[in-house]
Each structure stands twice: as C-alpha cells, then as structure tokens.
Design an enzyme around this catalytic site. Structure first.
Site, PDB file in Angstrom:
ATOM      1  CE  LYS A  13      -8.181  -9.402  84.534  1.00 20.03           C
ATOM      2  NZ  LYS A  13      -7.085 -10.314  84.898  1.00 20.03           N
ATOM      3  NE  ARG A  88      -9.353 -12.799  76.037  1.00 18.56           N
ATOM      4  CZ  ARG A  88      -9.136 -13.165  77.298  1.00 18.56           C
ATOM      5  NH1 ARG A  88      -8.027 -12.816  77.889  1.00 18.56           N
ATOM      6  NH2 ARG A  88     -10.026 -13.871  77.958  1.00 18.56           N
ATOM      7  NE  ARG A 127      -6.145 -19.108  91.764  1.00 24.80           N
ATOM      8  CZ  ARG A 127      -6.456 -18.215  90.828  1.00 24.80           C
ATOM      9  NH1 ARG A 127      -7.090 -17.105  91.152  1.00 24.80           N
ATOM     10  NH2 ARG A 127      -6.121 -18.418  89.571  1.00 24.80           N
ATOM     11  NE  ARG A 139      -9.013 -20.713  87.891  1.00 19.99           N
ATOM     12  CZ  ARG A 139      -9.107 -19.387  87.865  1.00 19.99           C
ATOM     13  NH1 ARG A 139      -9.688 -18.752  88.842  1.00 19.99           N
ATOM     14  NH2 ARG A 139      -8.609 -18.706  86.858  1.00 19.99           N
ATOM     15  NE  ARG A 150      -4.913 -18.034  81.603  1.00 20.60           N
ATOM     16  CZ  ARG A 150      -5.487 -17.662  82.753  1.00 20.60           C
ATOM     17  NH1 ARG A 150      -5.170 -18.244  83.881  1.00 20.60           N
ATOM     18  NH2 ARG A 150      -6.389 -16.696  82.762  1.00 20.60           N
TER      19      ARG A 150
END
Length: 192
Positions: A13, A88, A127, A139, A150
């Site tokens: 996204k 959300r 990644r 990250r 998540r």
C-alpha cells in the site's frame, strides 16, 4: 479522488500510495502525521489528543476523526486524498462515512490489496535481509514474529472492512502479489 487503501501490512500500500500521489496530485494522509501536526499547531483537537497521549492512553476514534476532519479542510485536499492505515475498524469507517456525508463529500474508491498472507511473511523476511545487506537499519516491524502479530491484528480488526465497503458498493480489488509495476497498472484502471 478520495481513496482508501486496504490490505495487510507488507501488501504494498505504501509503495503504491507514493505512485498514486504523483499520478493524481493529491496528498497521502497518515493519521500519525496528522496527529503530530495537530498537536504541534495547537488546534483544539490537537490539544485534546496531546492530553490523552500525555496520560498514556490511546487516542479515541472521535479524536482521530476530528483530526481528519480538520485535515481534509486544508487547500491541498480539494482534489482529494489517499488514506492508508485508516480506517482500521468498521466503527472508524462508519464514523468517517458520517463525517464525509456532513461535509457533502464521498469516497471515490476503496482499494483492497489482495495478498497471500503466508507469502507476505516470506516477503518481509526477504525485505529485511535485503535491507541488512545494504547496511541499512531493518524496520522493527520487519521481524517475522512482530509481523505475524501485526497480521493477526489486521485479520481481526481491519479485514472486516472489506465486507463493510463491499456492502456500500465502493470496494475494488487488486492482486497485491503481482510485480509492483503491474499493481500500478491495475490501480490506473481503477482510478483513471
């Protein structure tokens, strides 16, 4: 164009939002950025949010909606905006729809990035390895265990938005597992 991007973390996204911003000339709105800006500007809603956050509490849907309501009054959103990461929950979506209606606005599209969630975990691991190989910091949310947490939060809280927006007739889907440029082309067909 007023667009919401839906999909689990890692679906692409953010990457596609940057491309849509360039193509459409509308801003991408981040609730986190909006909260910080409202607090820094000392707006009434920003001061309310600051007081809540200073107590260590989560900012309520009403406060977040108030901050979004203020933000979409800014001149740069006249032609539209892209929301990624909001709403959300169905309750937030209902509140957002009411707020838009009061302003005489409507969503043009809610675009869901359809992905294989198991493959997403592999994508995130890859990644993280590529980032590390470049000598860049990885990250925190690219840790597979954090990422799985998540994803579970997405499944329980945010995934029901698909049904909600489908019922409102504005849900469109793209295959988020396709190569980045192919996803961009699919989005062009949706947003013109």
């Amino acid at each position: 164009m007023r667009i919401i991007l839906l999909g689990p973390p890692g679906a692409g996204k953010g990457t596609q939002a940057v491309r849509l911003v360039e193509r459409l000339g509308v801003p991408q709105l981040s609730t986190g950025d909006m909260l910080r800006a409202a607090i820094a500007a000392g707006t009434p809603v920003g001061l309310k949010a600051k007081a809540i956050m200073d107590r260590g509490d989560l900012v309520s849907d009403d406060v977040v909606l108030g901050i979004i309501a203020e933000r979409i009054e800014e001149p740069d959103t006249r032609k539209g905006f892209i929301l990624d990461g909001f709403p959300r929950t169905v309750a937030q979506a209902e509140g957002f729809d009411r707020m838009l209606e009061q302003k005489g606005l409507k969503l043009d599209a809610v675009i869901e990035f359809k992905v294989d969630q198991d493959a997403l975990v592999e994508r995130i691991v890859k990644r993280a390895k590529e980032t590390e190989a470049r000598g860049e910091p990885v990250r925190k949310d690219d840790n597979p265990e954090v990422f799985k947490t998540r994803l579970e939060a997405y499944r329980t809280q945010t995934a029901p938005l698909s049904t909600y927006y489908e019922g409102r007739g504005c849900l469109r889907a793209v295959d988020g597992m396709r190569p980045i440029d192919e996803v961009t082309e699919a989005l062009k067909k949706i947003v013109g």
